[in-house]
Enzyme design. Sequence first.
Site, PDB file in Angstrom:
ATOM      1  N   ASP A  60      12.449   6.209   2.087  1.00 19.41           N
ATOM      2  CA  ASP A  60      13.040   7.708   1.819  1.00 19.41           C
ATOM      3  C   ASP A  60      12.313   8.216   0.518  1.00 19.41           C
ATOM      4  O   ASP A  60      12.928   7.924  -0.540  1.00 19.41           O
ATOM      5  CB  ASP A  60      14.380   7.760   1.749  1.00 19.41           C
ATOM      6  CG  ASP A  60      14.792   9.096   2.012  1.00 19.41           C
ATOM      7  OD1 ASP A  60      14.158  10.161   1.903  1.00 19.41           O
ATOM      8  OD2 ASP A  60      15.901   9.480   2.015  1.00 19.41           O
ATOM      9  N   VAL A  61      11.140   8.796   0.251  1.00 23.23           N
ATOM     10  CA  VAL A  61      10.589   9.520  -0.799  1.00 23.23           C
ATOM     11  C   VAL A  61      10.216  11.142  -0.776  1.00 23.23           C
ATOM     12  O   VAL A  61      10.188  11.527  -1.970  1.00 23.23           O
ATOM     13  CB  VAL A  61       9.106   8.993  -1.098  1.00 23.23           C
ATOM     14  CG1 VAL A  61       9.377   7.406  -1.398  1.00 23.23           C
ATOM     15  CG2 VAL A  61       8.375   8.783   0.075  1.00 23.23           C
ATOM     16  N   LYS A  62      10.497  11.560   0.290  1.00 24.76           N
ATOM     17  CA  LYS A  62      10.083  12.922   0.612  1.00 24.76           C
ATOM     18  C   LYS A  62       9.174  13.511  -0.070  1.00 24.76           C
ATOM     19  O   LYS A  62       9.074  14.399  -0.939  1.00 24.76           O
ATOM     20  CB  LYS A  62      11.612  13.850   0.229  1.00 24.76           C
ATOM     21  CG  LYS A  62      12.857  13.181   0.917  1.00 24.76           C
ATOM     22  CD  LYS A  62      13.945  14.103   0.676  1.00 24.76           C
ATOM     23  CE  LYS A  62      15.189  13.642   1.521  1.00 24.76           C
ATOM     24  NZ  LYS A  62      15.626  12.402   0.782  1.00 24.76           N
ATOM     25  N   ARG A  63       7.952  12.901   0.115  1.00 19.09           N
ATOM     26  CA  ARG A  63       6.700  13.384  -0.617  1.00 19.09           C
ATOM     27  C   ARG A  63       6.179  14.568  -0.202  1.00 19.09           C
ATOM     28  O   ARG A  63       6.128  14.834   1.214  1.00 19.09           O
ATOM     29  CB  ARG A  63       5.511  12.227  -0.678  1.00 19.09           C
ATOM     30  CG  ARG A  63       5.945  10.876  -1.205  1.00 19.09           C
ATOM     31  CD  ARG A  63       6.277  10.939  -2.797  1.00 19.09           C
ATOM     32  NE  ARG A  63       6.294   9.803  -3.362  1.00 19.09           N
ATOM     33  CZ  ARG A  63       6.934   9.303  -4.378  1.00 19.09           C
ATOM     34  NH1 ARG A  63       7.567  10.370  -5.012  1.00 19.09           N
ATOM     35  NH2 ARG A  63       7.041   8.400  -4.819  1.00 19.09           N
TER      36      ARG A  63
END
Length: 300
Positions: free
Chosen positions: A110-113
């Site tokens: 979960d990094v939401k790049r």
Amino acid sequence: MSPVTPVSPGSAGTGARRPFGARLSEASAALGPLAVGVDPHPGLLDAWGLPDDPSGLERFALTCLEALGGTVAAVKPQAAFFERHGSRGVAVLERLLAGLADAGTLSVLDVKRGDVGSTMTAYAQASLADGAPLAADAVTLSPFLGVGSLRPALDLAAATGRGVFVLALTSNPEGAAVQHARDAGGVAVAAAVARAAAAENAGALARGELGSVGLVVGATTGTAAADLGVDLVGCGGPLLAPGVGAQGAGPAELAQVFGPARGQVLATSSRAVLAAGPSVGALRAAARDAAERCALALAP
């Protein structure tokens, strides 16, 4: 406990692999449609009797690995809670991802790049390239610089058999200002994101498989998908659904949000499971119970 040491680039797994969507379908059928979030925030470390430092983070992560590896369909580490500890925290994340791969458990980082050009390419290489220290089976992405800006990640994920989950409808109140907005033709941003995912998943759909480009749709977003014309079934990919468990989403809420797309949902739960720690046995039992509850809640 041994000192934290970085994982070598080759340890994250290399070589040909089947598409993420197909692997996720099998894992969910076998173990239940649940991804357990690993979110080692300070309050949780304290509740486990651990210090809020890299040593406490490592003990937390390795306990989760022992309890969850081989127990659930997927594990979703939140990168920020590791990054806040600097390089030693990132090393723990590397070790966790490698351990999940060794255990045969899917990882969703979960990094939401979300960025453009060479920067987006670099983000993609960090978590979707074979041999990358932070390689995961799938990552979360933000499309709000335009879905087309995600092309480097979409292409690399497809080439390596990995997946992505693109933010579409999130449960935070601020999200509606962007996600519910409509273009001149009346198409909502969230609906356009779902249409883009459907285009990426067309090949898998033709084969009768779940695609590898999924959406993030909050389990507490009510009727938003239906109201905005977001075709969740037609997107053809998995639907990562935060908000199950501690945040209040149960069978009625899931039916309202996802309707006939419930079979595509990968529910996420963190606090409801992690509260059972630090006992490995209690964590494992809580994860299995949560997976069974999700399977029942998402049954048609």
